[in-house]
Write a protein that holds these residues in place. Structure first.
Motif, PDB file in Angstrom:
ATOM      1  N   ILE A 168     -40.117 -48.803 -92.505  1.00 36.59           N
ATOM      2  CA  ILE A 168     -40.586 -50.044 -93.349  1.00 36.59           C
ATOM      3  C   ILE A 168     -39.266 -50.155 -94.349  1.00 36.59           C
ATOM      4  CG2 ILE A 168     -42.002 -51.144 -95.284  1.00 36.59           C
ATOM      5  CD1 ILE A 168     -44.120 -49.107 -94.305  1.00 36.59           C
ATOM      6  N   TYR A 169     -38.815 -51.416 -94.557  1.00 34.18           N
ATOM      7  CA  TYR A 169     -37.810 -51.584 -95.382  1.00 34.18           C
ATOM      8  C   TYR A 169     -38.259 -52.093 -96.668  1.00 34.18           C
ATOM      9  CZ  TYR A 169     -34.953 -51.513 -91.216  1.00 34.18           C
ATOM     10  OH  TYR A 169     -34.272 -51.053 -90.024  1.00 34.18           O
ATOM     11  N   LYS A 170     -37.889 -51.401 -97.807  1.00 34.33           N
ATOM     12  CA  LYS A 170     -38.613 -51.684 -98.874  1.00 34.33           C
ATOM     13  C   LYS A 170     -37.463 -51.803-100.018  1.00 34.33           C
ATOM     14  CE  LYS A 170     -41.937 -49.199-100.441  1.00 34.33           C
ATOM     15  NZ  LYS A 170     -42.646 -47.780-100.969  1.00 34.33           N
ATOM     16  N   GLY A 171     -37.804 -52.135-101.363  1.00 32.99           N
ATOM     17  CA  GLY A 171     -37.075 -52.426-102.425  1.00 32.99           C
ATOM     18  C   GLY A 171     -35.970 -53.476-102.074  1.00 32.99           C
ATOM     19  N   GLY A 172     -34.691 -53.023-102.429  1.00 37.07           N
ATOM     20  CA  GLY A 172     -33.279 -53.927-102.343  1.00 37.07           C
ATOM     21  C   GLY A 172     -33.097 -54.270-100.765  1.00 37.07           C
ATOM     22  N   ASN A 173     -33.495 -53.111-100.126  1.00 40.26           N
ATOM     23  CA  ASN A 173     -33.459 -53.532 -98.254  1.00 40.26           C
ATOM     24  C   ASN A 173     -34.407 -54.640 -98.062  1.00 40.26           C
ATOM     25  OD1 ASN A 173     -31.353 -51.528 -97.794  1.00 40.26           O
ATOM     26  ND2 ASN A 173     -32.776 -49.955 -97.464  1.00 40.26           N
ATOM     27  N   TRP A 174     -35.770 -54.628 -98.588  1.00 40.95           N
ATOM     28  CA  TRP A 174     -36.538 -55.469 -98.194  1.00 40.95           C
ATOM     29  C   TRP A 174     -36.292 -57.022 -98.682  1.00 40.95           C
ATOM     30  CZ3 TRP A 174     -39.469 -58.182-101.900  1.00 40.95           C
ATOM     31  CH2 TRP A 174     -40.265 -59.359-101.455  1.00 40.95           C
ATOM     32  N   PHE A 175     -35.780 -56.918-100.036  1.00 44.35           N
ATOM     33  CA  PHE A 175     -35.110 -58.063-100.788  1.00 44.35           C
ATOM     34  C   PHE A 175     -33.749 -58.688 -99.811  1.00 44.35           C
ATOM     35  CE2 PHE A 175     -32.293 -60.097-103.672  1.00 44.35           C
ATOM     36  CZ  PHE A 175     -33.216 -61.090-104.263  1.00 44.35           C
ATOM     37  N   ASN A 176     -33.094 -58.111 -99.381  1.00 47.01           N
ATOM     38  CA  ASN A 176     -31.991 -58.733 -98.760  1.00 47.01           C
ATOM     39  C   ASN A 176     -32.439 -59.477 -97.470  1.00 47.01           C
ATOM     40  OD1 ASN A 176     -29.955 -58.252-100.608  1.00 47.01           O
ATOM     41  ND2 ASN A 176     -29.592 -56.025 -99.792  1.00 47.01           N
ATOM     42  N   CYS A 177     -33.423 -58.672 -96.794  1.00 46.22           N
ATOM     43  CA  CYS A 177     -34.112 -59.210 -95.717  1.00 46.22           C
ATOM     44  C   CYS A 177     -34.889 -60.514 -95.805  1.00 46.22           C
ATOM     45  CB  CYS A 177     -35.084 -58.367 -94.766  1.00 46.22           C
ATOM     46  SG  CYS A 177     -34.325 -56.782 -94.103  1.00 46.22           S
ATOM     47  N   PHE A 178     -35.742 -60.534 -97.000  1.00 44.46           N
ATOM     48  CA  PHE A 178     -36.466 -61.441 -97.383  1.00 44.46           C
ATOM     49  C   PHE A 178     -35.840 -62.897 -97.854  1.00 44.46           C
ATOM     50  CE2 PHE A 178     -37.067 -63.095-101.878  1.00 44.46           C
ATOM     51  CZ  PHE A 178     -38.264 -63.846-101.610  1.00 44.46           C
ATOM     52  N   PHE A 179     -34.353 -62.471 -98.529  1.00 44.91           N
ATOM     53  CA  PHE A 179     -33.867 -63.367 -99.049  1.00 44.91           C
ATOM     54  C   PHE A 179     -33.279 -64.629 -98.171  1.00 44.91           C
ATOM     55  CE2 PHE A 179     -29.953 -65.303-100.729  1.00 44.91           C
ATOM     56  CZ  PHE A 179     -30.084 -66.000-101.956  1.00 44.91           C
ATOM     57  N   ASN A 180     -32.811 -64.019 -97.153  1.00 44.21           N
ATOM     58  CA  ASN A 180     -32.437 -64.640 -95.790  1.00 44.21           C
ATOM     59  C   ASN A 180     -33.400 -65.726 -95.397  1.00 44.21           C
ATOM     60  OD1 ASN A 180     -29.719 -63.099 -95.524  1.00 44.21           O
ATOM     61  ND2 ASN A 180     -30.859 -61.851 -94.309  1.00 44.21           N
ATOM     62  N   THR A 181     -34.704 -65.489 -95.569  1.00 47.88           N
ATOM     63  CA  THR A 181     -35.718 -66.387 -95.178  1.00 47.88           C
ATOM     64  C   THR A 181     -36.003 -67.359 -96.368  1.00 47.88           C
ATOM     65  OG1 THR A 181     -36.618 -64.626 -94.107  1.00 47.88           O
ATOM     66  CG2 THR A 181     -38.054 -66.477 -94.490  1.00 47.88           C
ATOM     67  N   MET A 182     -35.854 -66.864 -97.617  1.00 46.48           N
ATOM     68  CA  MET A 182     -36.356 -67.643 -98.699  1.00 46.48           C
ATOM     69  C   MET A 182     -35.410 -68.713 -98.974  1.00 46.48           C
ATOM     70  SD  MET A 182     -35.746 -68.255-102.016  1.00 46.48           S
ATOM     71  CE  MET A 182     -34.474 -67.092-102.521  1.00 46.48           C
ATOM     72  N   LEU A 183     -34.091 -68.293 -99.112  1.00 49.04           N
ATOM     73  CA  LEU A 183     -33.117 -69.455 -99.547  1.00 49.04           C
ATOM     74  C   LEU A 183     -33.283 -70.664 -98.946  1.00 49.04           C
ATOM     75  CD1 LEU A 183     -31.254 -69.639-101.970  1.00 49.04           C
ATOM     76  CD2 LEU A 183     -29.250 -68.839-100.353  1.00 49.04           C
ATOM     77  N   ASP A 184     -33.070 -70.738 -97.638  1.00 42.70           N
ATOM     78  CA  ASP A 184     -32.708 -71.916 -96.874  1.00 42.70           C
ATOM     79  C   ASP A 184     -34.050 -72.217 -95.950  1.00 42.70           C
ATOM     80  OD1 ASP A 184     -30.191 -72.581 -97.895  1.00 42.70           O
ATOM     81  OD2 ASP A 184     -29.570 -71.106 -96.692  1.00 42.70           O
ATOM     82  N   ASN A 185     -35.352 -71.192 -95.959  1.00 39.32           N
ATOM     83  CA  ASN A 185     -36.482 -71.377 -95.252  1.00 39.32           C
ATOM     84  C   ASN A 185     -35.895 -71.335 -93.958  1.00 39.32           C
ATOM     85  OD1 ASN A 185     -39.292 -71.493 -94.875  1.00 39.32           O
ATOM     86  ND2 ASN A 185     -39.394 -73.744 -94.737  1.00 39.32           N
ATOM     87  N   GLN A 186     -35.263 -70.444 -93.356  1.00 39.77           N
ATOM     88  CA  GLN A 186     -34.639 -70.189 -92.032  1.00 39.77           C
ATOM     89  C   GLN A 186     -35.758 -69.762 -91.322  1.00 39.77           C
ATOM     90  OE1 GLN A 186     -30.553 -68.822 -91.887  1.00 39.77           O
ATOM     91  NE2 GLN A 186     -30.552 -68.885 -94.177  1.00 39.77           N
ATOM     92  N   GLU A 187     -36.302 -70.594 -90.128  1.00 43.11           N
ATOM     93  CA  GLU A 187     -37.155 -69.861 -89.284  1.00 43.11           C
ATOM     94  C   GLU A 187     -36.784 -68.693 -88.474  1.00 43.11           C
ATOM     95  OE1 GLU A 187     -38.618 -72.770 -86.819  1.00 43.11           O
ATOM     96  OE2 GLU A 187     -39.328 -74.160 -88.286  1.00 43.11           O
ATOM     97  N   GLU A 188     -35.409 -68.580 -88.420  1.00 40.05           N
ATOM     98  CA  GLU A 188     -34.811 -67.275 -87.633  1.00 40.05           C
ATOM     99  C   GLU A 188     -35.098 -66.090 -88.144  1.00 40.05           C
ATOM    100  OE1 GLU A 188     -30.652 -67.272 -87.315  1.00 40.05           O
ATOM    101  OE2 GLU A 188     -30.287 -68.172 -89.329  1.00 40.05           O
ATOM    102  N   PHE A 189     -35.753 -65.958 -89.555  1.00 37.66           N
ATOM    103  CA  PHE A 189     -35.989 -65.007 -90.292  1.00 37.66           C
ATOM    104  C   PHE A 189     -37.252 -64.850 -90.508  1.00 37.66           C
ATOM    105  CE2 PHE A 189     -31.304 -65.555 -91.439  1.00 37.66           C
ATOM    106  CZ  PHE A 189     -30.694 -64.374 -90.967  1.00 37.66           C
TER     107      PHE A 189
END
Length: 333
Positions: free
Chosen positions: A50-71
């Motif tokens: 499980i990626y947590k903390g800052g690792n999860w945040f960086n994974c999540f950020f790719n999805t959030m910023l541009d709502n990219q479906e690829e993530f």
């Protein structure tokens, strides 16, 4: 091209996380925390981790910023893992860096130890057992991962069904687990006092949390996210995560540690994050730190990750909350 050192790579990763955090604050403004719980969990289905903390945040950020479906998938794999499955990364895809610390133990005789360390540095961790000394090092490592939707795996129904059958339950906790999570929180050792008024706050002198009654919240999830925030403050004590003996955080940054911890816990347990309007006033201070005091933001992420790990482990230790985490997802990065 000059190859970067591990120190330079680590610094770049920290700066990237802070840059992502700043972009989030600027984009979402008063609702900066609302979207965090809307992102799927990030995990490696091969390790499993499980990626947590800052690792999860960086994974999540790719999805959030541009709502990219690829993530939008929770699954992340390394290039090596992808090729081993006889699949490929989609051309032009950018990876997400993941960092972790590997524990390394080195043994030597007590005589060798005394000869090498005539003055023992304060940072050194060691254990003496008779004539043998074990020194513990934390070796920083990193690797890059790709979301499964950035690969040809997304079109492999057999493999995707295999991932989903094993992990889909572990990435979806519903409201039925509310009482179990509350029960798990008791394992932390903090007394929670329910009152009709007085607000929600943690009192270090008595190690107690004052909470307004659950019935006064709009939902169980709202209650939980606020409770997570106050539990995060409780981890400052020496017998938990010991923030009291560190360089004192200013009030805004201690609130950021608690806010990030609450977000990480809400995301882990799939609880919709409750936006506390009184915390929007800190956004200006946090934005200023992103530019002028990056170490404060870096420290807040590290402390929040430590705090959330402590609380998650204590809650899961009861064995009552979502056994799929314990059975299928045994590693945390």
């Amino acid at each position: 091209m000059v190859k970067k050192t591990k120190h330079q790579i680590k610094k770049d990763m920290i700066n990237k996380t802070i840059s992502n955090f700043k972009s989030l604050l600027e984009k979402e403004k008063g609702n900066w925390s609302k979207c965090w719980s809307e992102s799927p969990m990030a995990l490696n289905p091969i390790t499993p981790t499980i990626y947590k903390g800052g690792n999860w945040f960086n994974c999540f950020f790719n999805t959030m910023l541009d709502n990219q479906e690829e993530f939008n998938s929770p699954y992340y794999l390394t290039f090596k893992q992808i090729t081993k499955l006889k699949h490929k990364v989609v051309k032009g895809s950018k990876s997400t860096p993941i960092q972790f610390y590997e524990v390394v133990r080195k043994t030597m005789s007590l005589t060798e130890f005394k000869k090498k360390y005539k003055e023992i540095p304060s940072y050194l961790r060691y254990k003496i057992d008779g004539d043998i000394v074990t020194i513990i090092f934390f070796n920083w490592k990193y690797y890059n991962v790709f979301n499964v939707n950035q690969t040809t795996i997304k079109d492999d129904k057999v493999l995707m069904d295999k991932f989903n059958s094993k992990y889909v339950k572990a990435t979806n906790i519903n409201n039925n687990s509310f009482e179990d999570i509350i029960e798990g929180c008791k394992n932390i050792g903090v007394k929670v006092i329910d009152n009709n008024s007085g607000g929600c706050f943690y009192r270090p002198s008595t190690d107690t949390i004052n909470m307004i009654r659950k019935e006064q919240f709009n939902s169980n999830e709202d209650y939980l996210s606020v409770l997570f925030h106050e539990l995060a403050h409780s981890t400052m004590l020496e017998n938990r995560c010991n923030r009291v003996n560190k360089k004192k955080l200013d009030y805004a940054n201690e609130e950021l540690v608690a806010e990030l911890t609450s977000v990480f816990l809400s995301q882990f347990f799939k609880v919709s994050f409750y936006i506390r309007s009184d915390h929007t006033k800190y956004i200006k201070s946090w934005l200023k730190s992103c530019d002028n005091d990056k170490k404060a933001i870096e420290q807040a992420f590290k402390l929040a990750e430590k705090s959330s790990n402590y609380l998650v482990n204590a809650i899961l230790e009861t064995g009552k909350v979502n056994g799929n985490f314990q059975e299928n997802l045994k590693k945390v990065a």
